[in-house]
Design a protein around this motif. Sequence first.
Motif, short mmCIF file in Angstrom:
data_model
loop_
_atom_site.label_atom_id
_atom_site.label_comp_id
_atom_site.label_asym_id
_atom_site.label_seq_id
_atom_site.Cartn_x
_atom_site.Cartn_y
_atom_site.Cartn_z
N VAL A 127 0.84 -1.21 0.00
CA VAL A 127 0.00 0.00 0.00
C VAL A 127 0.86 1.25 0.00
O VAL A 127 0.60 2.22 -0.74
CB VAL A 127 -0.95 -0.02 1.21
CG1 VAL A 127 -1.58 1.35 1.43
CG2 VAL A 127 -2.05 -1.06 1.02
N GLN A 162 2.30 1.75 -3.45
CA GLN A 162 1.28 2.20 -4.40
C GLN A 162 0.92 3.67 -4.18
O GLN A 162 0.67 4.41 -5.13
CB GLN A 162 0.03 1.31 -4.28
CG GLN A 162 0.23 -0.08 -4.86
CD GLN A 162 -0.96 -0.99 -4.62
OE1 GLN A 162 -1.70 -0.81 -3.65
NE2 GLN A 162 -1.14 -1.97 -5.48
N LEU A 180 -4.99 -0.15 -5.34
CA LEU A 180 -4.86 0.44 -4.00
C LEU A 180 -6.12 0.19 -3.18
O LEU A 180 -6.04 -0.18 -2.00
CB LEU A 180 -4.60 1.95 -4.13
CG LEU A 180 -4.35 2.72 -2.82
CD1 LEU A 180 -3.17 2.11 -2.05
CD2 LEU A 180 -4.09 4.19 -3.11
#
Length: 498
Positions: free
Chosen positions: A98, A101, A154
Amino acid sequence: MMSLGAQAAPFGKATERSKQKAAAEAERAGVQQKLSALKKDISKTESAKDDAADTLAESEQAISDANRSLRDLQQEQGDTNVKLQMLSAEHDKLAATVAHQKQQLAKLLRDQYVAGNEDRIKLLLSGDNPNRINRDLQMMAYVSQAQARLLDALRANLKAVEVNQDEAQNAKDELEEIAQEQLQQKSKLEQEKARRAALLTTLSKKLLAQRKEAGNLERDEQRMTGLVDKLNKLIAEQAIAAAAEKKRQEQLAAAKAAAKAKAEADARALAKARAAEAERQRLAKANNNTKSGTIKPATPNPADAIDADEPKVAVRPGAGTSSGAAGTAGQGAATASGAAGAGAAASVEDTPPAKAADIALAPAAPAGAFASLKGQLRAPVAGKVAAKFGSKRGDGPSWKGVFIRAGEGADVHAIAGGRVVFADWLRGFGNLIIVDHGGQYMSIYGNNQSLLKRAGDIVKAGDPIASAGNSGGNEESGLYFELRHQGAAFDPAGWVKF
């Protein structure tokens, strides 16, 4: 990194573990009800004469239950800790993904801002070189697609983080639940041990006197024989029910597969009929155009591209009607055959499935598996054989099994794979567990301190199924062990390596 420490579960919140445990208990209740009725039926044939060991029954069963629960809880605790560690590692991996991203998305937005963030309309009206405009528009499309894919990924990973956190919290709640249950079971175990010790002190003389009575020993043997005979009958009934259920499942799977194949064949037939009807209409229209003097080039039918190289056959007047009727008939036949396939599947589905309690004791091992292990079986518990099969028991009947001296709490193992068909307290044998090995072979383990398996459980060779003790009023700690075939006891010496 996610903390692995257990946190208290919210009051009243049911964990997945507690739901699964309640479902398993409900399923076992039916089997236990059948075995309790069987045990009660055996007791009816006996005299109402009191047995001192019966006073210990409730306490010894409670000790067995507490020890089994503690063993199960320990296993659950280990499994849950492993699960929590895996969830923690997964959380760290997701968090890193995460973060990466988010960095990529920030870079895309920053690059777009630096480039001036020109929109498509401004670019089209700029009057610039058309090739450059086209190139820039394509580049903007690529950037937009990349942003969309990155945002989707995401969102998916953020959702995965949320699910991971929920699962981790549930695992922590389960650990807290297990810890609380362990405290309760340990307290219960200590209380029952103290209670049993007090009872033994009070009943010791009476127990000693009754153990020496030949009549009691004979009744114990009759009780065991009666139990085994009734279990054999119940197992045979459940084997028939299990075979019928297996056949029903196979028929259901076959009916569903046939219905699916029929539906696919009908769909192909319907598509072919529709294609033929479309071709008929095209040829009829071409024929009408020829009659009226207007000739139009024929448009090939894409649905019939395979037959494009075949010569066309002129259609007689009225032939179109019969073709249309054939198409309609094809549709009707497809519907009828599809309904027939669905009806076959529905008829099997209408047959109710077997209840879990009616097949829970069906043989789990093939009929000849146990007989092939003769002479290769390992002793059920480590210890010294104190009484052999066929030797005299004072003034009473001869031993129908062997008694192996073993320390209290020593693990008792299944000598071969099979299914537990009895796990309960029985007069004369204390906490007793019986394993069916198929082919009407059974192994019997008595006088246990605790029973670690329940009726219906499948076991493998070497699995711990009990712990040795002196339940049932036995004088010394150990294991009473029998082998039976078709209800009759036989000498285990030629089968087991003691």
